[in-house]
Design an enzyme around this catalytic site. Structure first.
Site, PDB file in Angstrom:
ATOM      1  N   GLY A  12       0.794  -1.224   0.000  1.00  0.00           N
ATOM      2  CA  GLY A  12       0.000   0.000   0.000  1.00  0.00           C
ATOM      3  C   GLY A  12       0.824   1.270   0.000  1.00  0.00           C
ATOM      4  N   SER A  13       2.058   1.218  -0.513  1.00  0.00           N
ATOM      5  CA  SER A  13       2.844   2.462  -0.548  1.00  0.00           C
ATOM      6  C   SER A  13       2.203   3.472  -1.501  1.00  0.00           C
ATOM      7  CB  SER A  13       4.301   2.184  -0.931  1.00  0.00           C
ATOM      8  OG  SER A  13       4.411   1.806  -2.279  1.00  0.00           O
ATOM      9  N   MET A  90      -3.960  -7.307  -6.967  1.00  0.00           N
ATOM     10  CA  MET A  90      -3.410  -8.383  -7.779  1.00  0.00           C
ATOM     11  C   MET A  90      -4.470  -9.385  -8.246  1.00  0.00           C
ATOM     12  SD  MET A  90      -0.462  -7.479  -8.268  1.00  0.00           S
ATOM     13  CE  MET A  90       1.073  -6.780  -7.694  1.00  0.00           C
ATOM     14  N   ARG A  91      -5.608  -8.874  -8.709  1.00  0.00           N
ATOM     15  CA  ARG A  91      -6.665  -9.765  -9.211  1.00  0.00           C
ATOM     16  C   ARG A  91      -7.184  -9.246 -10.539  1.00  0.00           C
ATOM     17  NH1 ARG A  91      -8.692 -13.573  -6.498  1.00  0.00           N
ATOM     18  NH2 ARG A  91      -7.332 -13.959  -4.735  1.00  0.00           N
ATOM     19  N   LEU A  92      -7.520 -10.186 -11.396  1.00  0.00           N
ATOM     20  CA  LEU A  92      -8.163  -9.800 -12.649  1.00  0.00           C
ATOM     21  C   LEU A  92      -9.585  -9.364 -12.343  1.00  0.00           C
ATOM     22  CD1 LEU A  92      -6.912 -12.786 -14.857  1.00  0.00           C
ATOM     23  CD2 LEU A  92      -5.951 -10.472 -14.685  1.00  0.00           C
ATOM     24  N   ASN A 107      -5.691   2.095 -12.918  1.00  0.00           N
ATOM     25  CA  ASN A 107      -4.741   1.119 -12.363  1.00  0.00           C
ATOM     26  C   ASN A 107      -3.330   1.652 -12.552  1.00  0.00           C
ATOM     27  OD1 ASN A 107      -3.763  -1.530 -11.446  1.00  0.00           O
ATOM     28  ND2 ASN A 107      -3.174  -1.869 -13.575  1.00  0.00           N
ATOM     29  N   HIS A 109       0.580   0.404 -13.080  1.00  0.00           N
ATOM     30  CA  HIS A 109       1.326  -0.792 -13.475  1.00  0.00           C
ATOM     31  C   HIS A 109       2.809  -0.447 -13.570  1.00  0.00           C
ATOM     32  CE1 HIS A 109       2.031  -4.692 -15.282  1.00  0.00           C
ATOM     33  NE2 HIS A 109       2.822  -4.077 -16.143  1.00  0.00           N
TER      34      HIS A 109
HETATM   35  C1  GAR Z   1       3.023  -1.165  -7.474  1.00  0.00           C
HETATM   36  O1  GAR Z   1       4.359  -1.045  -7.861  1.00  0.00           O
HETATM   37  C2  GAR Z   1       2.136  -1.392  -8.673  1.00  0.00           C
HETATM   38  O2  GAR Z   1       2.640  -0.827  -9.841  1.00  0.00           O
HETATM   39  C3  GAR Z   1       2.143  -2.889  -8.774  1.00  0.00           C
HETATM   40  O3  GAR Z   1       2.124  -3.349  -7.460  1.00  0.00           O
HETATM   41  C4  GAR Z   1       2.838  -2.444  -6.648  1.00  0.00           C
HETATM   42  C5  GAR Z   1       2.076  -2.211  -5.369  1.00  0.00           C
HETATM   43  O4  GAR Z   1       2.857  -1.541  -4.442  1.00  0.00           O
HETATM   44  N1  GAR Z   1       1.008  -3.354  -9.510  1.00  0.00           N
HETATM   45  C6  GAR Z   1       1.016  -4.412 -10.305  1.00  0.00           C
HETATM   46  O5  GAR Z   1       2.003  -5.109 -10.467  1.00  0.00           O
HETATM   47  C7  GAR Z   1      -0.295  -4.707 -10.980  1.00  0.00           C
HETATM   48  N2  GAR Z   1      -0.136  -5.774 -11.942  1.00  0.00           N
HETATM   49  P1  GAR Z   1       2.202  -0.887  -3.168  1.00  0.00           P
HETATM   50  O6  GAR Z   1       1.294  -1.935  -2.521  1.00  0.00           O
HETATM   51  O7  GAR Z   1       3.354  -0.557  -2.281  1.00  0.00           O
HETATM   52  O8  GAR Z   1       1.439   0.320  -3.615  1.00  0.00           O
END
Ligand code: GAR
Length: 202
Positions: A12-13, A90-92, A107, A109
């Site tokens: 959740g950063s 992380m879900r479709l 979203n 990415h």
């Molecule tokens: C982020 O870097 C985001 O881009 C990625 O997960 C991380 C979550 O970090 N998302 C994906 O890979 C989606 N396919 P966070 O929980 O620290 O925000």
């Protein structure tokens, strides 16, 4: 203020960066809900610290993705959510979410889409030998990371980069870009024509 739900499965950063930016002022939005599929996700602690309600669900308790998304949509409607921000969710997703929220669901990415979609965008870029990668914020459609692109930031891949070192620089880019995009949306500056997104001047 624009009512936001953040969907997250992990640390959740990005939630933190957005919540901090909103708290600092200048973004006419409020995070009203965190939607999470993992009881151990640190994002839940962060939400608590901001006194933001979270909706935690266990996908295994539902017969299908559609079934839990129906519950989520009911919750979103109940809270009057106007924008969904997927930040490490992380879900479709299925049409149950996409149909009512298309154009109001974004979203983030960790790659320059359409390169390296799906899981592990950072590891994919390293393994491919890309010299430049980055981060993308896009509207969510029915595909995996295929929706209209709103913003991108490039990050150079350096010699000897690991997923950790490159990932840390990509996250810095994300933490700057995500609040900026939310501000554009809150200010009504983002429009969508086909798959081309335009951000109007203030
Ligand atoms: C982020 O870097 C985001 O881009 C990625 O997960 C991380 C979550 O970090 N998302 C994906 O890979 C989606 N396919 P966070 O929980 O620290 O925000």
């Amino acid at each position: 203020p624009l009512k936001i739900a953040v969907f997250a499965s992990g640390s959740g950063s990005n939630f933190q960066a957005l919540a901090d930016a909103i708290r600092a002022g200048g973004i006419d939005a409020t995070i009203s809900l965190v939607v999470c599929d993992k009881p151990s996700a640190y994002v839940l602690e962060r939400a608590k610290a901001f006194e933001i309600e979270s909706y935690l669900f266990n996908p295994k308790e539902f017969a299908s993705r559609e079934a839990y998304e129906e519950q989520i949509v009911a919750k979103l409607q109940d809270k009057g959510i106007e924008l969904i921000v997927m930040a490490g969710y992380m879900r479709l997703v299925t049409n149950v979410l996409v149909e009512p929220y298309y154009g109001r669901m974004i979203n983030i990415h960790p790659a320059l889409l359409p390169a390296f979609p799906g899981m592990d965008g950072i590891g994919q870029a390293i393994a491919y030998g890309a010299k430049v990668t980055g981060a993308t914020v896009h509207f969510v459609d029915g595909g995996t990371d295929t929706g209209p692109i709103i913003a991108q930031r490039a990050v150079e891949v350096q010699e000897g980069d690991t997923k950790e070192t490159l990932g840390a620089r990509i996250q810095q880019a994300e933490h700057a870009m995500l609040p900026e995009v939310v501000k554009w949306i809150a200010d009504g500056r983002v429009s969508l024509s086909g798959r081309v997104v335009t951000v109007s001047q203030c």
